[in-house]
Motif scaffolding. Structure first.
Motif, PDB file in Angstrom:
ATOM      1  N   SER A  57       0.831  -1.202   0.000  1.00  0.00           N
ATOM      2  CA  SER A  57       0.000   0.000   0.000  1.00  0.00           C
ATOM      3  C   SER A  57       0.865   1.252   0.000  1.00  0.00           C
ATOM      4  O   SER A  57       2.023   1.229   0.387  1.00  0.00           O
ATOM      5  N   LYS A  59       1.005   5.442   1.086  1.00  0.00           N
ATOM      6  CA  LYS A  59       0.422   6.458   1.950  1.00  0.00           C
ATOM      7  C   LYS A  59      -0.081   7.608   1.087  1.00  0.00           C
ATOM      8  O   LYS A  59       0.632   8.106   0.227  1.00  0.00           O
ATOM      9  N   GLN A  60      -1.311   8.019   1.337  1.00  0.00           N
ATOM     10  CA  GLN A  60      -1.885   9.150   0.616  1.00  0.00           C
ATOM     11  C   GLN A  60      -1.366  10.439   1.214  1.00  0.00           C
ATOM     12  O   GLN A  60      -1.433  10.637   2.424  1.00  0.00           O
ATOM     13  N   GLU A  61      -0.825  11.304   0.391  1.00  0.00           N
ATOM     14  CA  GLU A  61      -0.241  12.557   0.879  1.00  0.00           C
ATOM     15  C   GLU A  61      -1.290  13.648   1.071  1.00  0.00           C
ATOM     16  O   GLU A  61      -1.196  14.447   1.973  1.00  0.00           O
ATOM     17  N   ASP A  62      -2.286  13.673   0.205  1.00  0.00           N
ATOM     18  CA  ASP A  62      -3.274  14.748   0.251  1.00  0.00           C
ATOM     19  C   ASP A  62      -4.526  14.262   0.970  1.00  0.00           C
ATOM     20  O   ASP A  62      -5.211  13.354   0.503  1.00  0.00           O
ATOM     21  N   GLY A  63      -4.818  14.842   2.111  1.00  0.00           N
ATOM     22  CA  GLY A  63      -5.981  14.433   2.887  1.00  0.00           C
ATOM     23  C   GLY A  63      -7.192  15.320   2.675  1.00  0.00           C
ATOM     24  O   GLY A  63      -8.207  15.135   3.324  1.00  0.00           O
ATOM     25  N   ARG A  66     -11.735  14.491   1.710  1.00  0.00           N
ATOM     26  CA  ARG A  66     -12.114  13.118   2.076  1.00  0.00           C
ATOM     27  C   ARG A  66     -13.427  13.089   2.848  1.00  0.00           C
ATOM     28  O   ARG A  66     -13.669  13.903   3.719  1.00  0.00           O
ATOM     29  N   LYS A 111     -13.604  12.646  -2.274  1.00  0.00           N
ATOM     30  CA  LYS A 111     -13.207  11.235  -2.355  1.00  0.00           C
ATOM     31  C   LYS A 111     -13.803  10.502  -1.169  1.00  0.00           C
ATOM     32  O   LYS A 111     -13.838  11.034  -0.061  1.00  0.00           O
ATOM     33  N   HIS A 113     -13.323   7.993   1.617  1.00  0.00           N
ATOM     34  CA  HIS A 113     -12.243   7.364   2.387  1.00  0.00           C
ATOM     35  C   HIS A 113     -12.906   6.228   3.161  1.00  0.00           C
ATOM     36  O   HIS A 113     -13.543   6.451   4.191  1.00  0.00           O
ATOM     37  N   GLN A 139     -14.544   8.581  -6.582  1.00  0.00           N
ATOM     38  CA  GLN A 139     -13.193   8.189  -6.203  1.00  0.00           C
ATOM     39  C   GLN A 139     -13.223   7.576  -4.805  1.00  0.00           C
ATOM     40  O   GLN A 139     -13.804   8.147  -3.886  1.00  0.00           O
ATOM     41  N   ILE A 141     -10.885   5.717  -1.683  1.00  0.00           N
ATOM     42  CA  ILE A 141      -9.602   5.400  -1.068  1.00  0.00           C
ATOM     43  C   ILE A 141      -9.878   4.344   0.000  1.00  0.00           C
ATOM     44  O   ILE A 141     -10.679   4.565   0.908  1.00  0.00           O
TER      45      ILE A 141
END
Length: 153
Positions: A57, A59-63, A66, A111, A113, A139, A141
Motif C-alpha cells: 500500500s 500512503k496518501q499525501e493529500d488528505g 475526504r 473522495k 475514504h 473516487q 480510497i
C-alpha cells in the motif's frame, strides 16, 4: 593630480558590505506566514474498525476532500465522527451528498475514504461505495495498514 586623487580616495574607502538584517527579518516573516496558513488535516479513526494489512500500500499525501465512512465488522456504518451510526444506504447517501456539496464549494475533488474492518464482509463496503456513487462521489480510497506492527488483535 589624478594619481593624488586616487591615493586619497583609495585610502579612505572601506569595503562595501551588504546588511543582511532585513533579509533575515523577511525570511522569518515568510516562515511565520506559511506556518500560520498551513492546515493540519486529521482523520479521526473509529476504534472498533481494524483495517486490513496490505504490504504494497501507498500512503496518501493529500488528505483534503475526504469523506470518511467506517465499516465495522458487524456491518454497521459510522461517519468520521464515529459516535454517529449510519443505519442504511440512504443515510450514507445523505451524508456523502451533504459533504460533497461542502467540498465542492471549496474547489476540491471529493473522495470516499473507506475504512473497512479486516473481518467485515465486502458486501458492506460495496453498499457504501454504491451509495457514494449515487451521491456523485466516484473516487474511493481504501484505508489499510502497511504492517502488522501495533495491531490490537
Amino acid at each position: 593630480m589624478s594619481s593624488k586623487l586616487r591615493k586619497a580616495s583609495s585610502a579612505d574607502e572601506e569595503e562595501a558590505k551588504v546588511d543582511m538584517s532585513p533579509m533575515i527579518d523577511m525570511v522569518f516573516l515568510l516562515l511565520i506566514f506559511f506556518i500560520v496558513n498551513a492546515t493540519a488535516i486529521v482523520v479521526q479513526t473509529d476504534p472498533e474498525v481494524l483495517p486490513p494489512v496490505a504490504a504494497n500500500s501507498l500512503k496518501q499525501e493529500d488528505g483534503r476532500g475526504r469523506i470518511v465512512i467506517n465499516v465495522r465488522e458487524d456491518g454497521k456504518y459510522t461517519a468520521e465522527n464515529f459516535n454517529v451510526i449510519l443505519a442504511d444506504e440512504a443515510d450514507i447517501f445523505d451524508l456523502v451528498k451533504e459533504e460533497k456539496e461542502k467540498i465542492d464549494s471549496l474547489g476540491l475533488v471529493p473522495k470516499l475514504h473507506l475504512r473497512g474492518d479486516q473481518d467485515a464482509v465486502f458486501k458492506y463496503s460495496r453498499t457504501a461505495i454504491r451509495a457514494a456513487a449515487a451521491a456523485g462521489v466516484d473516487q474511493v480510497i481504501f484505508a489499510v495498514y502497511q504492517t502488522h506492527k501495533g495491531l490490537r488483535k
